[in-house]
Design an enzyme around this catalytic site. Structure first.
Site: not given
Ligand SMILES: OC[C@@H]1[C@@H](O)[C@H](O)[C@@H](O)c2nc(-c3ccccc3)cn21
Length: 610
Positions: A287, A499
């Site tokens: 991730d 998230e």
């Molecule tokens: O967007 C790409 C991936 C996505 O596919 C995943 O399911 C997800 O867990 C995810 N969190 C972030 C992310 C989290 C915090 C700050 C910046 C980016 C980036 N991503």
């Protein structure tokens, strides 16, 4: 003729072996590196042999960029990759968890929690195929979807990304992978990466987040899933069996931990189980900055993070910004023998397998021939069908009363009241992962869609019915006007989130929703429609409500709600999740010994088309 690996008539493994044998360590490590769009100039891609680029949530070439702008961006980057010594094409990836969410005027489908309520794997497969076309319309061949989490606690901010609390329902909905990637032809080999490369109308998919992301303690995002191995295998692993059999091209590792061990450092589950036991042959991707979070605080020891993550079996790293640090550190770890070349070769072999299988070497460049697929009416009609089938009717008339739904389209000289913020809020009905990472409230130019209110008006104004809208009517307004309203539709719910921002321990309907319910339903026959990413606290209002509908996060095609409220279609949706009485009961899932729900898993009242 040219090098063997460039010859599409040669067997897949021969092409992989030939190319791998020619690659330097720098070229191999470049293939394992996925960087953020913002950093991905053709020169950077060329100089560092970058194998993959991503758009993180909301990372777009320009606000409201049309397909042509996306295609140009991807192709410019591709030019940088193809101009390297070996000309290995780069793979561009983006999130598309409920349609091509980052792209202006894409069709936004219901989030997975609603799709689970349709109980219709064929519909969901058709959605996957439509999403693939809209993604390809922008020149992108790879998506970070589907999320196959089995959400066991609605306090989790990502519960709406999960099809269900029940592993079997999630397994059934992995049909979306066959929509995204194309169906393995009869007689074709199952269990190996498959993307219908001929038609160039499919995309490589990504089953995420491996494994147990939906089982963290208290639903705390990216936290610890405490369970026996048997519980992990029976609750969270099953969708990965189906995903592998369906030929999913990639698997993304979860930020979460299993019994205190970070998944991004979990050699047993990533290598011994997924790669050896399940014989997954695609590539495993981290991730976003997932390696950094192996340590606390994050990035405290990047060399250690890279060592643990790569040795655990991660093949491609979503870096996204400090790519030179990653490349330098990984190079050092290989050169000093910490990471054997065999591990690097396994990673690159898997990445090349996916790129060859999906035809990326033969078709590295996109074109604008599919631009018309973006947001096209057939896809919106499909999304509207999905909205209809996702709605769950939880109450239809007070005890002793006749059913309120389907509502009459005529108000017999009166008007009908539509109340509540979520009736006229395209952003809220779409939820997170829409245009931006977190999504946004409001309608202003967010994207193209139909609000729930628009849908209601289109359904009944032609019948001569007057629709009055009040976002937050107070008790006085209702008392002064109640005689004129034949009935009321109250639409309330949650703001968009994604998230950790969605983690929530009280799950109450945000203000002023409860007041709107009380003010309106206390005086006027009402149907309450809840727009939310999960079940919310409703018991305190239930007696005052005549009818109750769970609409989840329906997306841009809000007319699907009016279609069913007014009887053009019947209610058929069934709960994909247990609806609790109070949050003190959580976690509480179907099959638990102590099961005392307000509405059980699988519940849903039905109505006939009128
Ligand atoms: O967007 C790409 C991936 C996505 O596919 C995943 O399911 C997800 O867990 C995810 N969190 C972030 C992310 C989290 C915090 C700050 C910046 C980016 C980036 N991503």
């Amino acid at each position: 003729g040219g090098a063997r690996y460039k010859d599409p008539t040669r067997p897949l493994n021969a092409r992989i072996d030939d190319l791998l044998g020619r690659m330097t360590l720098a070229e191999k490590i470049g293939q394992m590196s996925q960087i953020e769009r913002e950093k991905a100039t053709p020169d950077v891609i060329n100089k560092y042999f970058i194998g993959s680029v991503l758009s993180g949530g909301g990372s777009v070439p320009a606000a409201n960029a049309p397909p042509e702008a996306w295609v140009k961006m991807v192709n410019d980057m591709q030019g940088g990759a193809l101009s390297t010594r070996l000309g290995i094409p780069m793979l561009y990836g983006i999130d598309a968890v409920h349609g091509h969410g980052s792209v202006y005027k894409a069709t936004i489908f219901p989030h997975n929690i609603g799709l689970g309520c349709t109980r219709d794997p064929e519909l969901v497969k058709r959605i996957g195929a439509a999403v693939a076309l809209e993604v390809r319309a922008t020149g992108i061949p790879y998506i970070f979807a589907p999320c196959v989490a089995v959400c066991r606690d609605p306090r989790w901010g990502r519960c709406y990304e999960s099809f269900s609390e029940h592993p079997e329902l999630v397994q059934n909905m992995t049909s979306i992978i066959s929509g995204f990637q194309g169906e393995i032809p009869a007689g074709g080999r199952k269990g190996v990466p498959f993307v219908a490369s001929g038609g160039r109308r499919n995309v490589a998919a990504c089953a995420k987040h491996y494994v147990g992301d939906g089982g963290t303690a208290g639903g705390i995002n990216a936290n610890d899933t405490v369970a026996t191995f048997h519980e992990l295998l029976s609750l969270h692993m099953p969708p990965y069996y189906n995903a592998v059999i369906r030929g999913v091209a990639t698997v993304m590792v979860s930020y979460s931990s299993f019994n205190g061990v970070k998944m991004h450092a979990n050699h047993f589950l990533v290598t011994d189980f997924l790669k050896k036991r399940l014989r997954f042959r695609g590539f495993v991707i981290s991730d976003y900055q997932g390696l950094d979070f192996i340590t606390t605080p994050e990035h405290a020891d990047y060399l250690l993070s890279i060592k643990l993550g790569i040795l655990a079996g991660i093949d491609m790293v979503m870096i996204p910004f400090n790519y030179t640090e990653f490349i330098d550190d990984l190079t050092l770890l290989v050169q000093n023998g910490t990471i054997p070349m065999s591990r690097i070769d396994d990673a690159v072999r898997r990445i090349l397998r996916v790129k060859f299988t999906m035809g990326l070497f033969e078709n590295p460049y996109a074109d604008t021939s599919l631009a018309g697929e973006l947001g096209k009416q057939e896809h919106r009609d499909l999304a509207r069908e999905a909205v209809r089938k996702s709605l769950v009717l939880l109450k239809n008339g007070k005890p002793g009363d006749k059913p309120l739904l389907p509502l009459p389209k005529k108000a017999y000289g009166g008007s009908i009241l539509v109340a509540g913020s979520h009736a006229d809020d395209l952003g809220s009905q779409c939820g997170g992962w829409t245009i931006t990472w977190q999504g946004s409230t409001g309608n202003n130019n967010l994207t193209a869609g139909t609000t729930i209110l628009d849908g209601i008006k289109r359904a009944i104004e032609p019948a001569g019915t007057d629709v009055v809208y009040a976002g937050n009517p107070d008790a006085d307004f209702v008392q002064r006007n109640k005689a004129r309203f034949y009935y009321a539709i109250v639409v309330v719910g949650e703001p968009p989130y994604a998230e950790t921002f969605g983690d929530n321990s009280n799950l109450t309907i945000p203000a002023p929703g409860p007041d709107v319910i009380r003010n309106v339903c206390g005086s006027i026959r009402c149907v309450v429609v809840i727009v939310s990413g999960r079940q919310l606290v409703v018991e305190p209002y239930l007696d005052a409500i005549d009818a109750l509908v769970a609409a989840w996060l329906p997306g841009t095609e809000g007319q699907g709600i009016a279609d069913v409220l007014f009887g053009d279609y019947g209610f058929t949706g069934k709960l994909s999740r247990t609806w609790f009485r109070s949050v003190e009961q959580l976690p509480m899932n179907v099959g638990d010994a102590h099961y005392d729900p307000l509405f059980p898993f699988g519940f849903g009242l039905e109505t006939q088309p009128s």
